[in-house]
Design an enzyme around this catalytic site. Structure first.
Site, PDB file in Angstrom:
ATOM      1  CG  LEU A 137      -1.858   1.177   1.405  1.00 57.18           C
ATOM      2  CD1 LEU A 137      -3.147   0.740   2.098  1.00 57.18           C
ATOM      3  CD2 LEU A 137      -1.219   2.316   2.208  1.00 57.18           C
ATOM      4  CG  ASP A 139      -0.317   7.021   3.683  1.00 53.36           C
ATOM      5  OD1 ASP A 139      -0.897   7.931   3.068  1.00 53.36           O
ATOM      6  OD2 ASP A 139      -0.260   6.966   4.933  1.00 53.36           O
ATOM      7  CG  PHE A 165       1.415  -1.014   5.321  1.00 63.53           C
ATOM      8  CD1 PHE A 165       0.126  -0.546   5.189  1.00 63.53           C
ATOM      9  CD2 PHE A 165       1.597  -2.349   5.669  1.00 63.53           C
ATOM     10  CE1 PHE A 165      -0.968  -1.367   5.411  1.00 63.53           C
ATOM     11  CE2 PHE A 165       0.518  -3.187   5.889  1.00 63.53           C
ATOM     12  CZ  PHE A 165      -0.774  -2.694   5.763  1.00 63.53           C
ATOM     13  CE  LYS A 166       7.309   4.780  -1.973  1.00 60.95           C
ATOM     14  NZ  LYS A 166       7.238   5.008  -3.440  1.00 60.95           N
ATOM     15  CB  ILE A 167       4.480   5.382   5.680  1.00 63.84           C
ATOM     16  CG1 ILE A 167       3.732   4.104   6.078  1.00 63.84           C
ATOM     17  CG2 ILE A 167       3.856   6.616   6.319  1.00 63.84           C
ATOM     18  CD1 ILE A 167       2.289   4.041   5.654  1.00 63.84           C
TER      19      ILE A 167
END
Length: 304
Positions: A137, A139, A165-167
């Site tokens: 994902l 973000d 999760f790529k924040i």
């Protein structure tokens, strides 16, 4: 639990000929250079690949060329973001069928005003999860969709294939810290992005990997590995060394930086970007190369 997804997984730029057509041979050289840079994985068709300037037919060609050429040497992430859920699912199926290891997607959005709700975002990711390929994902501020930590944790817990999760939102470190604390082992791959401009803070918050550009992964990768191995001071010193170049890339150049460096290093022949993207100003480009040369990155000598 040891996190299975670690290291540096940069975005491959998409090279074009000077006439604006896709340079597939140049694409292969980009991939070979990235593998020689010591990357842990490669992401294609992302925003830094200019995916918003590429046709659907070209996406299919690039996906096939990249996966066939990498041929399992490193894992490949294929970006599949689209507002329409059936199209995202179809892209996931296509990528999986060609041997992709992971797909990356932003929440559904289109322009400034069409933004997926929490329920719509969850449902789109759930449907892609049924394809049976691990999902990252993304973000990112570009989507304009708010993804609060409780929603991300719920998605991680209930969508089996959502693993990474790529924040890269503002205050990424604070969000990563909360996500890891609340999601626990369901957050298998907490990553950051944005060219590593916040990497040190994000590593301190618990991220295990980073998705940068393809400009200097040979210099950023060791920072991640040093930090994860407990060599904190070495990581800090390595980060301080590359930060001026990373800052110039992040704040002045964006996705045009990797292609400029690759032209300078003889990897590709053209740094053309499709309209309406303007070319780098000559002074901005010159400073980029000036900041890179003392670092002696592989990108400046790979093709010479």
């Amino acid at each position: 639990m040891t996190k299975p997804y670690t290291g540096i997984w940069p975005v491959a730029p998409t090279p074009f000929h000077a006439d604006g057509s896709i340079d597939t041979e140049g694409m292969k050289r980009v991939l070979d250079c990235m593998i020689d840079q010591g990357v842990d994985g490669i992401c294609i068709l992302a925003n830094f690949s200019e995916q918003f300037l590429i046709s659907d037919e070209e996406r299919a060609i690039l996906t096939r060329v990249c996966l066939e050429h990498v041929a399992g040497r490193v894992p490949v992430i294929v970006t599949i973001s689209h507002f329409a859920t059936p199209i995202v699912v179809e892209r996931a199926q296509f990528a999986k069928g060609l041997g992709a290891d992971i797909v990356m997607m932003m929440p559904p959005y289109h322009g400034a005003l069409l933004k997926g709700t929490a329920e719509q975002t969850f449902e789109q990711f759930r449907q892609v999860g049924e394809v049976g390929i691990p999902i990252m994902l993304q973000d990112a501020p570009l989507s304009g969709v708010d993804l609060p930590v409780p929603l991300l944790v719920k998605m991680a817990q209930e969508i089996e294939m959502l693993k990474l999760f790529k924040i890269e939102c503002p205050q990424a470190a604070a969000k990563l810290r909360s996500l890891i604390a609340e999601g626990g082992d369901f957050i298998e791959g907490p990553f950051d992005g944005e060219e590593a401009i916040t990497l040190l803070a994000d590593l301190d918050a618990g991220c295990t990997g980073t998705m940068t550009s393809a400009m200097i992964p040979d210099l950023i990768g060791p920072i991640v590995r040093d930090f994860l191995a407990g060599n904190r001071q070495a990581a800090i010193e390595g980060y301080a060394r590359v930060l001026p170049a990373v800052n110039h890339e992040n704040r002045q150049c964006g996705f045009r930086s990797a292609k400029a460096a690759m032209v300078e290093g003889g990897i590709i022949k053209s740094e053309f970007c499709r309209h309406p993207i303007a070319p780098l100003h000559p002074d901005t480009r010159s400073l980029l190369i000036e900041l890179l040369r003392p670092l002696d990155p592989l990108v400046l000598r790979w093709g010479k």
